[in-house]
Motif scaffolding. Sequence first.
Motif, mmCIF file in Angstrom:
data_model
loop_
_atom_site.group_PDB
_atom_site.id
_atom_site.type_symbol
_atom_site.label_atom_id
_atom_site.label_comp_id
_atom_site.label_asym_id
_atom_site.label_seq_id
_atom_site.Cartn_x
_atom_site.Cartn_y
_atom_site.Cartn_z
ATOM 1 N N TYR A 56 -66.657 22.830 -23.682
ATOM 2 C CA TYR A 56 -67.033 23.878 -22.730
ATOM 3 C C TYR A 56 -66.593 23.508 -21.310
ATOM 4 N N ILE A 57 -66.856 22.275 -20.891
ATOM 5 C CA ILE A 57 -66.475 21.841 -19.542
ATOM 6 C C ILE A 57 -64.957 21.826 -19.387
ATOM 7 N N TRP A 58 -64.270 21.338 -20.397
ATOM 8 C CA TRP A 58 -62.813 21.246 -20.368
ATOM 9 C C TRP A 58 -62.185 22.631 -20.221
ATOM 10 N N GLN A 59 -62.629 23.585 -21.052
ATOM 11 C CA GLN A 59 -62.021 24.909 -20.983
ATOM 12 C C GLN A 59 -62.393 25.645 -19.698
ATOM 13 N N LEU A 60 -63.547 25.330 -19.114
ATOM 14 C CA LEU A 60 -63.905 25.947 -17.846
ATOM 15 C C LEU A 60 -62.969 25.473 -16.736
ATOM 16 N N TYR A 61 -62.573 24.202 -16.794
ATOM 17 C CA TYR A 61 -61.617 23.668 -15.818
ATOM 18 C C TYR A 61 -60.246 24.319 -15.977
#
Length: 521
Positions: free
Chosen positions: A140-145
């Motif tokens: 989730y954090i990776w794709q938000l970046y």
Amino acid sequence: MEERPETELISIPATPRDSTPEILTPSGLRSPRPHSKEGGKSSTAWTPTSFISPRFLSPIGTPMKKVLVNMKGYLEEVGHLTKLNPQDAWLPITESRNGNAHYAAFHNLNAGVGFQALLLPVAFSFLGWSWGIISLTIAYIWQLYTLWILVQLHEAIPGKRYNRYVELAEAAFGNRLGAWLSIFPTAYLSAGTATALIIVGGETMKLFFEIVCGPLCTSNPLTTVEWYLVFTSLCIVLSQLPNLNSIAGLSLVGAITAIFYSTMVWLLSVSQQRPPNISYEPIPLPSFTSSVFAVFNALGIIAFAFRGHNLVLEIQSTMPSTFKHPAHVPMWKGAKVAYFFIAMCLFPVAIGGFWAYGNLMPLSGILNALFGFHEHDISRSLLAMTFLLVVFSCLSSFQIYSMPVFDNFEASYTHRTNRPCSIWVRSGFRVVYGFINFFIGVALPFLSSLAGLLGGLTLPVTFAYPCFMWVLIKKPTKYSFNWYFNWSLGWLGVAFSVAFTIGGIWSIVDNGLKLKFFKPS
């Protein structure tokens, strides 16, 4: 002092750049346009080039005047970023430019929450509690970046908008390599998602009919394939809406229904008695190799849960953009709201579903688990409402994921014929596209393996390519933290893509036709 004779003013036609005629004096200098009033208001509003007026240029020599005129043209190009290629005005993605932050939130939420959330407990059944939650959080954090990267790169070069994912890839990697790297995964993601939506939508319609009809059902109900056909026909009818902005209402419906059914599914699951012999240990498999590939397939399912980045630039291109009001501002506002609700849907479904069913979770996801284990424990009206919301959400998601495919077809058509698609050509292609996905769904009706394979093949679109694009277009200082960070994330995403693709292929080959929708006895 001798009085100068009045000069005769000669009107000349407007050039394509000028929307109103100007006045030319005998000396050859253009006089300022007369102030026109529209609606009682003066049209003398300031623009980035308003200071370079004919009056300002009149006392300046010819070389300097040419420089300033050229600068004026450049500033107009930078200050009005929504100048369209004539062909863009014929295509579904860029035909309408009246989008806003609300539309961005609707489209992103509709694309980001869907049937893939229902499969997350399946991934947890192979990963267990710890690795399941860790993997989902990191993804989730990776794709938000990477979402933020794409939003920023949409207008990375002044005067140029990258309206499609493929266009940005070609700008970053070069025309040939960019097309080779991006066309297949984005097309596969759109078409593969459409096929998976037909599988989920058709199966859910069948369950809805069984619940509503109950004992009154005829002795010859529709088969699963026939329900696929019914769902495909509804998708084809809705696909006749012409462009991306025209389906904003459908995206709103899809977003609302996705939030509601995601919440209902996990609430109904955790409110019921858990099945006997439930376990939270990863599903045991006969060999170490099988276990490794099963884990890769589970991680591919998690990666597939965050599909939608192939639509980010397309959604942003539907918004007007100017020097003062660039499109990335409303786009990022809408995306932040959308991904807050996406997190509120995905995490409870994954955690609540695994808590309720553990490794007894059927391979087709939490929806079939709810129906199979609690068909007689939950009121038929609640179950029917949940399944109906899933159908509405799938119908809406089909439209937004199919729009890039429609756009690619019409771009090829208009490029060859130099004219827009007629309504018959447009409708005919969309009918053919819908039935192609129907036949693929009939041939590959095993959703969990398809989701893992989709996640592996299309993972670079979400997790890897945006990082590479940032380095190649923005060019951060070599060997800086930013440089190392994005290169590392990009290559890590490529490695994961290879591993998850292998896991998805293994799952399809190993299980084959055994991966049918499971219904406990």
